[in-house]
Design an enzyme around this catalytic site. Sequence first.
Site, PDB file in Angstrom:
ATOM      1  N   ASP A  30       0.948  -1.202   0.029  1.00 33.46           N
ATOM      2  CA  ASP A  30      -0.083  -0.091   0.049  1.00 33.46           C
ATOM      3  C   ASP A  30       0.631   1.128  -0.180  1.00 33.46           C
ATOM      4  O   ASP A  30       2.044   1.407   0.881  1.00 33.46           O
ATOM      5  CB  ASP A  30      -0.606  -0.083   1.135  1.00 33.46           C
ATOM      6  CG  ASP A  30      -2.024   1.046   1.230  1.00 33.46           C
ATOM      7  OD1 ASP A  30      -3.101   0.822   1.128  1.00 33.46           O
ATOM      8  OD2 ASP A  30      -1.546   2.144   1.253  1.00 33.46           O
ATOM      9  N   HIS A 100     -10.267  -5.167  -1.694  1.00 31.64           N
ATOM     10  CA  HIS A 100      -8.935  -5.436  -1.385  1.00 31.64           C
ATOM     11  C   HIS A 100      -8.976  -5.648   0.046  1.00 31.64           C
ATOM     12  O   HIS A 100      -9.720  -5.377   0.950  1.00 31.64           O
ATOM     13  CB  HIS A 100      -7.936  -4.213  -1.578  1.00 31.64           C
ATOM     14  CG  HIS A 100      -8.686  -2.749  -1.369  1.00 31.64           C
ATOM     15  ND1 HIS A 100      -9.554  -2.353  -2.061  1.00 31.64           N
ATOM     16  CD2 HIS A 100      -8.303  -2.221  -0.084  1.00 31.64           C
ATOM     17  CE1 HIS A 100      -9.869  -1.207  -1.363  1.00 31.64           C
ATOM     18  NE2 HIS A 100      -9.047  -1.058  -0.368  1.00 31.64           N
ATOM     19  N   PHE A 101      -7.894  -6.480   0.632  1.00 36.38           N
ATOM     20  CA  PHE A 101      -7.769  -6.864   1.934  1.00 36.38           C
ATOM     21  C   PHE A 101      -6.423  -6.019   2.405  1.00 36.38           C
ATOM     22  O   PHE A 101      -5.299  -6.353   1.974  1.00 36.38           O
ATOM     23  CB  PHE A 101      -7.697  -8.201   2.315  1.00 36.38           C
ATOM     24  CG  PHE A 101      -9.274  -8.750   1.959  1.00 36.38           C
ATOM     25  CD1 PHE A 101      -9.969  -9.108   3.086  1.00 36.38           C
ATOM     26  CD2 PHE A 101      -9.495  -9.031   0.753  1.00 36.38           C
ATOM     27  CE1 PHE A 101     -11.237  -9.475   2.912  1.00 36.38           C
ATOM     28  CE2 PHE A 101     -10.733  -9.448   0.588  1.00 36.38           C
ATOM     29  CZ  PHE A 101     -11.519  -9.940   1.546  1.00 36.38           C
ATOM     30  N   HIS A 102      -6.368  -5.230   3.446  1.00 36.20           N
ATOM     31  CA  HIS A 102      -5.371  -4.505   4.086  1.00 36.20           C
ATOM     32  C   HIS A 102      -4.725  -5.491   5.052  1.00 36.20           C
ATOM     33  O   HIS A 102      -5.450  -6.036   5.977  1.00 36.20           O
ATOM     34  CB  HIS A 102      -5.646  -3.505   4.882  1.00 36.20           C
ATOM     35  CG  HIS A 102      -6.145  -2.206   4.205  1.00 36.20           C
ATOM     36  ND1 HIS A 102      -5.397  -1.167   3.809  1.00 36.20           N
ATOM     37  CD2 HIS A 102      -7.458  -2.031   3.557  1.00 36.20           C
ATOM     38  CE1 HIS A 102      -6.254  -0.372   2.830  1.00 36.20           C
ATOM     39  NE2 HIS A 102      -7.630  -0.686   3.092  1.00 36.20           N
TER      40      HIS A 102
HETATM   41  P1  5GP Z   1      -9.465   1.636   1.193  1.00 38.56           P
HETATM   42  O1  5GP Z   1      -9.623   3.056   1.856  1.00 38.56           O
HETATM   43  O2  5GP Z   1     -10.401   1.489  -0.126  1.00 38.56           O
HETATM   44  O3  5GP Z   1      -9.901   0.381   2.039  1.00 38.56           O
HETATM   45  O4  5GP Z   1      -8.180   1.540   0.654  1.00 38.56           O
HETATM   46  C1  5GP Z   1      -7.430   1.955  -0.580  1.00 38.56           C
HETATM   47  C2  5GP Z   1      -6.219   1.828  -0.393  1.00 38.56           C
HETATM   48  O5  5GP Z   1      -5.279   1.926  -1.513  1.00 38.56           O
HETATM   49  C3  5GP Z   1      -5.432   3.166   0.547  1.00 38.56           C
HETATM   50  O6  5GP Z   1      -4.907   2.393   1.599  1.00 38.56           O
HETATM   51  C4  5GP Z   1      -4.527   3.864  -0.295  1.00 38.56           C
HETATM   52  O7  5GP Z   1      -3.299   4.115   0.157  1.00 38.56           O
HETATM   53  C5  5GP Z   1      -4.267   2.628  -1.568  1.00 38.56           C
HETATM   54  N1  5GP Z   1      -4.151   2.975  -2.645  1.00 38.56           N
HETATM   55  C6  5GP Z   1      -4.734   3.935  -3.361  1.00 38.56           C
HETATM   56  N2  5GP Z   1      -4.051   3.865  -4.604  1.00 38.56           N
HETATM   57  C7  5GP Z   1      -2.848   3.382  -4.729  1.00 38.56           C
HETATM   58  C8  5GP Z   1      -1.858   3.298  -5.622  1.00 38.56           C
HETATM   59  O8  5GP Z   1      -1.849   3.930  -6.789  1.00 38.56           O
HETATM   60  N3  5GP Z   1      -0.935   2.485  -5.379  1.00 38.56           N
HETATM   61  C9  5GP Z   1      -0.978   1.780  -4.117  1.00 38.56           C
HETATM   62  N4  5GP Z   1       0.177   0.842  -3.873  1.00 38.56           N
HETATM   63  N5  5GP Z   1      -1.897   1.584  -3.200  1.00 38.56           N
HETATM   64  C10 5GP Z   1      -2.701   2.801  -3.383  1.00 38.56           C
END
Ligand code: 5GP
Length: 142
Positions: A30, A100-102
């Site tokens: 991330d 996605h899974f963090h």
């Molecule tokens: P969400 O908030 O949808 O659960 O998490 C989306 C995640 O995607 C965020 O933690 C953000 O940092 C990550 N993210 C967004 N754009 C990109 C990107 O272009 N590359 C990477 N590696 N991570 C991204």
Amino acid sequence: MSDCIFCNIVNREIPSYTVYEDEDVYAFLDITQTTKGHTLVIPKKHVADIFAYDEELSQKVFSRIPKIARALELAFPDMKGLNVINNNKELAYQTVFHSHFHLIPRYDESDGFKLTFTNHADDYSPNDMQEIADLIKRNVTL
Ligand code: 5GP
Ligand code: ZN
């Protein structure tokens, strides 16, 4: 999906730091690195969120999560815990609408990650709890 940032990452149209890859699943760092090693695990196939998973995709994606969790544990011996977070829909903090899974390695209490569970147990009687459980149970279809 051409306007999906994570599809673009899977297709190498946008660069990323690969952690794991197979036919069905891709894992990469991330960009925010909430903590060191913060990794996203995604299905290569575009699905918006958890509600769109069928049994086959669930098996593919969920089975990789412990595998990558163990890799993080081995990679970072100072890691003391791991949060696995999956946000679904805007209200629940989803910002990228490719599921996605963090995987967020935890090092100490001030490592950059916080999560709060409010205790509302006093608001529910045993009867309320039973009704809620039964309602959900009736709706399990898979
Ligand atoms: P969400 O908030 O949808 O659960 O998490 C989306 C995640 O995607 C965020 O933690 C953000 O940092 C990550 N993210 C967004 N754009 C990109 C990107 O272009 N590359 C990477 N590696 N991570 C991204
Ligand atoms: Zn996508």
